[in-house]
Design a protein around this motif. Structure first.
Motif, short mmCIF file in Angstrom:
data_model
loop_
_atom_site.label_atom_id
_atom_site.label_comp_id
_atom_site.label_asym_id
_atom_site.label_seq_id
_atom_site.Cartn_x
_atom_site.Cartn_y
_atom_site.Cartn_z
N LEU A 264 0.59 -1.26 -0.06
CA LEU A 264 0.02 0.03 -0.14
C LEU A 264 0.87 1.20 -0.01
O LEU A 264 0.68 2.24 -0.63
N PHE A 265 2.07 1.21 0.52
CA PHE A 265 2.89 2.45 0.65
C PHE A 265 3.59 2.53 -0.50
O PHE A 265 3.57 3.70 -1.00
N TYR A 266 4.21 1.41 -1.27
CA TYR A 266 5.23 1.68 -2.35
C TYR A 266 4.08 1.85 -3.60
O TYR A 266 4.63 2.27 -4.64
N VAL A 267 2.70 1.63 -3.41
CA VAL A 267 1.81 1.96 -4.45
C VAL A 267 1.25 3.26 -4.54
O VAL A 267 1.18 4.10 -5.34
N GLY A 268 0.88 3.35 -3.27
CA GLY A 268 0.18 4.91 -2.80
C GLY A 268 0.94 6.13 -2.88
O GLY A 268 0.64 7.02 -3.28
N ALA A 269 2.20 6.09 -2.54
CA ALA A 269 3.05 7.12 -2.36
C ALA A 269 3.44 7.78 -3.74
O ALA A 269 3.30 8.79 -4.09
N PRO A 270 3.90 6.94 -4.72
CA PRO A 270 4.09 7.27 -6.29
C PRO A 270 2.99 7.87 -6.77
O PRO A 270 2.95 8.98 -7.58
N THR B 1 4.41 12.91 -16.80
CA THR B 1 4.48 12.73 -15.50
C THR B 1 3.78 11.58 -14.79
O THR B 1 4.01 10.79 -14.18
N ILE B 2 2.38 11.48 -15.42
CA ILE B 2 1.44 10.35 -15.03
C ILE B 2 1.96 9.10 -15.57
O ILE B 2 2.08 8.04 -14.92
N PHE B 3 2.64 9.01 -16.83
CA PHE B 3 3.29 7.69 -16.97
C PHE B 3 4.49 7.34 -16.11
O PHE B 3 4.44 6.11 -15.62
N VAL B 4 5.40 8.13 -15.72
CA VAL B 4 6.25 7.74 -14.85
C VAL B 4 5.82 7.24 -13.20
O VAL B 4 6.21 6.54 -13.01
N PHE B 5 4.99 8.34 -12.89
CA PHE B 5 4.72 7.97 -11.52
C PHE B 5 3.69 6.77 -11.41
O PHE B 5 3.68 5.91 -10.64
N LEU B 6 2.85 6.33 -12.56
CA LEU B 6 2.22 5.20 -12.51
C LEU B 6 2.64 3.91 -12.81
O LEU B 6 2.62 2.77 -12.28
N GLY C 185 2.27 11.57 -8.14
CA GLY C 185 1.99 11.91 -9.38
C GLY C 185 0.70 12.74 -9.64
O GLY C 185 0.72 13.80 -10.36
N LEU C 186 -0.04 12.48 -8.96
CA LEU C 186 -1.42 13.04 -9.07
C LEU C 186 -1.35 14.57 -8.47
O LEU C 186 -1.62 15.41 -9.04
N GLY C 187 -0.35 14.74 -7.43
CA GLY C 187 -0.32 16.10 -6.95
C GLY C 187 0.56 16.92 -7.82
O GLY C 187 0.57 17.99 -8.14
#
Length: 184
Positions: A96-102, A132-137, A106-108
């Motif tokens: 949850l952390f390693y999925v939620g943080a990026p 940005t969306i591509f990299v963070f997702l 990215g959304l921010g």
């Protein structure tokens, strides 16, 4: 321009696009029917094979009936252990952390880029938010794997905050188990 439009119109008049004898609406052919009398394309051998493979992994068909625990242990079929509750919770928290943080980052970042463009501070090119969306997702999807690998798989050991040592240890263990399974 006019020549190209004419070529397109002429190409649409080719006879291969014309159906001289359309299927009458009164004649119905069921392609999904399992009865040979109703479906001229019925293949008995293929139907049997599909029926035999239908229950794999789903449901409780005769092949899926489980044997008593004592029988499974003797035959060596059920060697895998269940994960302890605390290990499972640790893996879940890390995922949850390693999925939620990026994802949140990215959304921010996209929100900030939108605000910067809206206020006229910087005329952000359209490709920047997309990148940005591509990299963070992408980082978020890799977080599923890293979250599972970076957690300590031993109940007694909590592990480090970022989990680099555990990830190296678990990666080697995972491949060792894979090689052992292939050698059997």
């Amino acid at each position: 321009m006019a020549k190209e439009a004419m070529k397109t119109l002429i190409a649409l008049e080719h006879p291969f696009l014309y159906l001289p004898n359309p299927i009458p609406s009164t004649q119905r052919i069921s392609l999904l029917s399992h009865e040979p009398s109703r479906n001229p394309n019925f293949n008995r051998r293929r139907a049997r094979r599909l029926q035999a493979e239908a229950a794999k992994g789903f449901g409780g068909g005769p092949a899926m009936k489980s044997k008593p625990k004592a029988d499974r242990d003797e035959e060596g079929e059920d060697e895998d252990e269940k994960l302890p509750e605390d290990v499972w919770n640790r893996i879940t928290r890390r995922i949850l952390f390693y999925v939620g943080a990026p994802m949140a980052t990215g959304l921010g970042a996209v929100q900030i880029l939108g605000t910067v463009k809206e206020r006229g501070i910087w005329d952000v090119p359209n490709w920047v938010p997309i990148l940005t969306i591509f990299v963070f997702l992408s980082a978020s999807s890799l977080g599923v794997v890293y979250g599972a690998l970076s957690a300590s798989w031993v109940s007694e050991r909590e592990g480090s905050a970022l989990g680099f040592e555990e990830a190296q240890r678990n990666w080697a263990e995972m491949w060792r188990e894979e090689e052992d399974d292939q050698n059997k």
